[in-house]
Design a protein around this motif. Structure first.
Motif, PDB file in Angstrom:
ATOM      1  N   LYS A   1       0.155  -3.079   1.556  1.00  0.00           N
ATOM      2  CA  LYS A   1      -0.392  -4.267   0.896  1.00  0.00           C
ATOM      3  C   LYS A   1      -1.909  -4.204   0.946  1.00  0.00           C
ATOM      4  CE  LYS A   1       3.553  -7.114   1.895  1.00  0.00           C
ATOM      5  NZ  LYS A   1       4.312  -7.437   3.052  1.00  0.00           N
ATOM      6  N   LYS A   2      -2.537  -4.463  -0.181  1.00  0.00           N
ATOM      7  CA  LYS A   2      -3.988  -4.437  -0.271  1.00  0.00           C
ATOM      8  C   LYS A   2      -4.583  -5.459   0.700  1.00  0.00           C
ATOM      9  CE  LYS A   2      -7.634  -4.455  -3.690  1.00  0.00           C
ATOM     10  NZ  LYS A   2      -7.988  -4.608  -5.083  1.00  0.00           N
TER      11      LYS A   2
ATOM     12  N   ASP B   1      -8.424  -7.082   2.059  1.00  0.00           N
ATOM     13  CA  ASP B   1      -9.870  -7.181   1.898  1.00  0.00           C
ATOM     14  C   ASP B   1     -10.564  -6.625   3.133  1.00  0.00           C
ATOM     15  OD1 ASP B   1      -9.777  -8.387  -0.612  1.00  0.00           O
ATOM     16  OD2 ASP B   1      -9.731 -10.409   0.241  1.00  0.00           O
ATOM     17  N   ARG B   2     -11.716  -6.051   2.929  1.00  0.00           N
ATOM     18  CA  ARG B   2     -12.475  -5.456   4.041  1.00  0.00           C
ATOM     19  C   ARG B   2     -12.740  -6.475   5.146  1.00  0.00           C
ATOM     20  NH1 ARG B   2     -17.057  -1.013   3.977  1.00  0.00           N
ATOM     21  NH2 ARG B   2     -17.691  -1.229   6.130  1.00  0.00           N
TER      22      ARG B   2
ATOM     23  N   ASP C   1      -4.676  -0.903  10.069  1.00  0.00           N
ATOM     24  CA  ASP C   1      -4.783  -0.840   8.608  1.00  0.00           C
ATOM     25  C   ASP C   1      -5.345   0.527   8.214  1.00  0.00           C
ATOM     26  OD1 ASP C   1      -3.848  -3.436   8.295  1.00  0.00           O
ATOM     27  OD2 ASP C   1      -5.846  -4.309   8.075  1.00  0.00           O
TER      28      ASP C   1
ATOM     29  N   PHE D   1      -2.473   5.516  -0.450  1.00  0.00           N
ATOM     30  CA  PHE D   1      -3.219   4.443  -1.109  1.00  0.00           C
ATOM     31  C   PHE D   1      -2.357   3.715  -2.136  1.00  0.00           C
ATOM     32  CE2 PHE D   1      -6.434   2.896  -4.222  1.00  0.00           C
ATOM     33  CZ  PHE D   1      -7.191   2.112  -3.369  1.00  0.00           C
ATOM     34  N   SER D   2      -1.529   4.457  -2.842  1.00  0.00           N
ATOM     35  CA  SER D   2      -0.715   3.843  -3.897  1.00  0.00           C
ATOM     36  C   SER D   2       0.710   3.513  -3.450  1.00  0.00           C
ATOM     37  CB  SER D   2      -0.671   4.759  -5.119  1.00  0.00           C
ATOM     38  OG  SER D   2      -0.076   5.996  -4.781  1.00  0.00           O
TER      39      SER D   2
ATOM     40  N   GLY E   1     -11.071   0.953  -0.367  1.00  0.00           N
ATOM     41  CA  GLY E   1     -10.186  -0.158  -0.058  1.00  0.00           C
ATOM     42  C   GLY E   1      -9.327   0.128   1.149  1.00  0.00           C
TER      43      GLY E   1
ATOM     44  N   ARG F   1      -5.216  -0.671   3.037  1.00  0.00           N
ATOM     45  CA  ARG F   1      -3.816  -1.057   2.881  1.00  0.00           C
ATOM     46  C   ARG F   1      -3.246  -1.377   4.255  1.00  0.00           C
ATOM     47  NH1 ARG F   1      -5.591  -0.992  -1.407  1.00  0.00           N
ATOM     48  NH2 ARG F   1      -4.813  -0.101  -3.328  1.00  0.00           N
TER      49      ARG F   1
END
Length: 164
Positions: free
Chosen positions: A81-82, A84-85, A92, A75-76, A139, A141
């Motif tokens: 890269k973040k 959006d849902r 992803d 996650f970190s 979230g 990534r």
């Protein structure tokens, strides 16, 4: 004559679906499909048993991508890269808080609002709309660049392989 026509029509439909399914899978889909049903094993990273991050890491290693070991580190991870849902695409990583202490579960988005993961019942595909996961979603990534995505997570690659 009518029975023969119905039989031939049924056979044609069956064959069309069989051919269609041979062309519909990406390399990602094929890799995940082979693992469905494997037992859950805390700390597991092999086909003898998987935990969620072990399963995710195994799949991506088969695709030529090495991931951090834990869901929290995935996650970190600065390579991710973040996303959006609403913008999720196959491949992803999706993250959940199943322990009450932040990131504790990861899966692989496979399309159609579903994700593959190692759950307590084993490797399975689950709807992102399932109430348990909706409440715990943290979230996503994106870890694959566009070229890698097109190579391993789209149907086009599977069609090219099947045709060869």
């Amino acid at each position: 004559m009518r029975k023969a026509s119905v039989f031939l029509f049924s056979l044609a439909v069956l064959l069309a679906f069989q051919v269609g399914s041979a062309f519909a899978d990406s390399k990602l889909d094929q890799t995940v499909d082979k693992l469905i049903g494997i037992d859950y094993d805390y700390g597991g990273t092999t086909t003898s048993g998987f935990d969620c991050s072990g399963f995710t890491g195994y799949v991506f290693k088969k695709l030529g991508i090495n991931l951090p070991r834990s869901s929290r580190d995935m996650f970190s991870w600065d390579q991710g890269k973040k996303v959006d849902r609403d913008d999720l695409r196959a491949g992803d990583l999706v993250f959940f808080n199943t322990s009450g202490n932040g990131v504790s579960h990861v899966g692989i988005y496979v399309g159609n609002n579903k994700f593959a993961h190692a759950a307590s019942k084993g490797v399975t595909i689950t709807s992102m709309s399932e109430s348990y996961y909706v409440k715990r979603y943290l979230g996503a990534r994106r870890i694959m660049d566009t070229a890698t995505y097109e190579k391993v997570a789209t149907e086009q690659e599977a069609v090219e392989v099947a045709v060869k």
